[in-house]
Design a protein around this motif. Structure first.
Motif, PDB file in Angstrom:
ATOM      1  N   GLY A 100      54.150  55.766  13.766  1.00 45.09           N
ATOM      2  CA  GLY A 100      52.949  55.661  12.941  1.00 45.09           C
ATOM      3  C   GLY A 100      52.109  56.917  12.918  1.00 45.09           C
ATOM      4  O   GLY A 100      51.068  56.966  12.284  1.00 45.09           O
TER       5      GLY A 100
ATOM      6  N   GLU B  20      57.796  56.734   5.699  1.00 46.18           N
ATOM      7  CA  GLU B  20      58.342  57.195   6.971  1.00 46.18           C
ATOM      8  C   GLU B  20      59.511  58.136   6.759  1.00 46.18           C
ATOM      9  O   GLU B  20      60.403  57.874   5.962  1.00 46.18           O
ATOM     10  CB  GLU B  20      58.812  55.993   7.779  1.00 46.18           C
ATOM     11  CG  GLU B  20      59.068  56.345   9.216  1.00 46.18           C
ATOM     12  CD  GLU B  20      59.476  55.141  10.025  1.00 46.18           C
ATOM     13  OE1 GLU B  20      58.846  54.075   9.833  1.00 46.18           O
ATOM     14  OE2 GLU B  20      60.426  55.258  10.807  1.00 46.18           O
TER      15      GLU B  20
ATOM     16  N   ARG C  17      45.324  51.699   9.808  1.00 42.34           N
ATOM     17  CA  ARG C  17      46.238  52.639   9.199  1.00 42.34           C
ATOM     18  C   ARG C  17      46.154  52.528   7.683  1.00 42.34           C
ATOM     19  O   ARG C  17      46.290  53.481   6.956  1.00 42.34           O
ATOM     20  CB  ARG C  17      47.627  52.342   9.733  1.00 42.34           C
ATOM     21  CG  ARG C  17      48.768  52.846   8.918  1.00 42.34           C
ATOM     22  CD  ARG C  17      48.910  54.362   9.034  1.00 42.34           C
ATOM     23  NE  ARG C  17      50.092  54.821   8.332  1.00 42.34           N
ATOM     24  CZ  ARG C  17      50.150  54.949   7.012  1.00 42.34           C
ATOM     25  NH1 ARG C  17      49.102  54.682   6.287  1.00 42.34           N
ATOM     26  NH2 ARG C  17      51.255  55.341   6.417  1.00 42.34           N
TER      27      ARG C  17
END
Lengths: 127, 426
Positions: B151, B69, A49
């Motif tokens: 994610g 996020e 990621r």
């Protein structure tokens, strides 16, 4: 020079994993043994990621005086240029070509990183 | 009886814009394909960064590494579609051989395909309002959405670059036609020499009465879009060809040359290579060599062009391929017809986004020649299943005539385009 390059090879950290040695049979053996596959070339996208953090290799210990220090400094700057991902992948191009490409795309690469010789990037032959 | 009236063929100003597709001065140094992806991303990102503020004015544009996020933002990157059924050379080394089907499907889509967005800093899996069936690997888009706790990046809106700007055509009241034909396949079992000869006679004016000849005299150019020859596969499987069979390989090309000589004696012809022609495999395919056409190449009306091919006729911009880019899109994604694939390539501003992933391509280091910078007026793709055509209209008054040219050996159809009014007849 050849001696300098050999010294640098020894002192680079092995953070990128083993070199792919051996041919077809060695590759089969490695796949059968399992474990992490060798990482991709610096130009390919990292799988995680977050980008894999590549440590900038430390310059080798130099024995000489001022002229050597200047060369090592230039080499360090050239390596930083290789590692900077804004200018794209470095593998497969000489440093001069990569600099020309960055200039043509309007990215204003640092002028001191321009090498006049046909030096390949730091990963050439090692990935 | 009165002497026959001599009809003069019309002419149009032609300019060839193929420099970006010819590989001259490129020296292969062992580089990989990462460079072509980098230049593609760089060009498209500069474009998208300029377009995004007008569409989503108050959203920040970040990189994958800078995602936070729950925060609404815009990401720009290259799409990668993970396809379960895509054939991979690594399957040969896999232990579970039974899972791989022996018969390869024509279309590699699967309901489990998922999309990932990539830029230089990293990758992120995509979810939300972005259907994997409509996209392929290699497309650069801007995505509006937010990162989820899992994610992923939950997409709210997809922004493609859209059609590029187009120069406006002055309206001219003259009648001129361009003929497109593809998939002649001289030398194959489906080739009918009479059909091809009829087409040539019609174009050169040897057929029909005065009205037909008048129309034929208004044809200014013929474009042959690929797959003009068909060499029997048994000669191409890597085994040595017996001495008595060697002349058989060249027969289709010689026959094509004889037919083409009749055409070039009469009007300019552009011939492009296709996937079955004796040219290189990777795009951009280089022009067929002049030595193959010993008869036709002596005329200055003969022009051998690369694939893709870009040219101007009387300031009308044409761009087209022999169909490999559209066929590859068909293998990797879904649309209601071939014209929709062509529309997508224009909206993505890239002729062949699947190159180099599933379509052969030269590993350029400093450019991506398939990027479409100005919108063409006519966009054609050869070797398709059916004749289809549509006028695509863009948001800024762009108008593109999309033409899907069928294979001549199967359909017997060639397409005639009226140059200034952009209408098509078959």
């Amino acid at each position: 020079s050849y001696e300098e390059r050999r010294r640098r090879q020894v002192l680079l950290p092995a953070a990128e994993g083993p070199l792919r040695r051996g041919g077809h049979q060695a590759h089969r053996r490695r796949l059968q043994e399992g474990g992490a596959p060798p990482p991709e070339a610096s130009g390919g996208a990292p799988d995680a990621r977050y980008a894999a953090v590549r440590p900038i290799p430390t310059p080798p210990i130099h024995h000489g005086g001022g002229a050597d220090a200047g060369r090592e400094d230039a080499e360090r700057k050239a390596r930083e240029f290789d590692m900077d991902m804004r200018y794209g992948p470095c593998l497969g191009l000489t440093r001069a070509q990569r600099w020309q490409r960055a200039a043509a795309l309007g990215l204003a690469p640092p002028p001191h990183a321009l090498c006049s010789d046909d030096q390949p990037c730091i990963w050439e032959g090692r990935v | 009886p009165p002497p026959p009236v001599a009809m003069e063929r019309k002419q149009a100003d032609y300019s060839n814009l193929d420099e970006r597709y010819t590989i001259q001065g490129e020296r292969y140094q062992g580089q990989q394909y990462s460079h072509i992806y980098y230049t593609r991303l760089h060009h498209m990102r500069t474009l998208l960064h300029a377009l995004v503020p007008s569409r989503k004015p108050h959203l920040p544009v970040t990189t994958v590494l800078g995602l936070e996020e729950g925060k609404d933002c815009v990401l720009v990157g290259t799409l990668y579609k993970h396809m379960k059924l895509k054939p991979s050379i690594l399957d040969e080394y896999s232990k579970e051989r039974s899972a791989i089907p022996l018969v390869k499907p024509h279309n590699f889509m699967h309901s489990d395909d998922n999309l990932i967005l990539e830029d230089e800093s990293g990758r992120v899996a995509l979810a939300g309002a972005i259907p994997p069936a409509a996209y392929v690997t290699g497309v650069v888009v801007a995505l509006h959405g937010k990162e989820t706790s899992a994610g992923n990046f939950l997409v709210e809106d997809v922004m493609e670059a859209g059609l590029p700007p187009q120069t406006v055509l002055p309206s001219i009241n003259e009648d001129k036609y361009v003929v497109f034909v593809s998939g002649l396949s001289v030398g194959s079992s489906t080739f009918n020499p009479l059909q091809f000869q009829l087409l040539i006679d019609h174009i050169t004016g040897h057929l029909g009465d005065e009205n037909e000849q008048a129309i034929a005299s208004k044809i200014v150019r013929v474009v042959v879009a690929g797959n003009s020859v068909h060499i029997a596969p048994r000669f191409l499987n890597g085994q040595t060809v017996a001495a008595k069979d060697q002349p058989r390989i060249a027969e289709p090309i010689k026959e094509l040359d004889i037919m083409l000589t009749q055409l070039v004696a009469s009007l300019p012809v552009d011939i492009m290579p296709g996937c079955n022609d004796p040219a290189n495999f990777a795009l951009p395919q280089q022009p067929l060599h002049r030595c193959l056409f010993s008869g036709a190449s002596t005329y200055n009306t003969f022009s051998s062009c690369p694939n893709p091919h870009q040219f101007d006729l009387d300031n009308v911009k044409f761009i087209g391929t022999s169909g490999q880019n559209i066929d590859d899109l068909y293998r990797n994604s879904d649309a209601k017809d071939r014209l929709e694939f062509m529309e997508r390539t224009l909206k993505w501003r890239h002729l062949a986004p699947t190159a180099p992933n599933s379509l052969g391509c030269y590993p350029y280091t400093d450019k991506d020649p398939f990027l479409v910078e100005t919108c063409p007026h006519v966009y054609f793709a050869g070797n398709q299943d059916r004749y289809e055509t549509r006028l695509l209209k863009g948001t800024e008054k762009q108008q593109v005539r999309l033409i899907s040219i069928p294979r001549f050996c199967e359909s017997g159809i060639a397409v005639m385009l009226h140059l200034h009014s952009n209408n098509c007849i078959k």
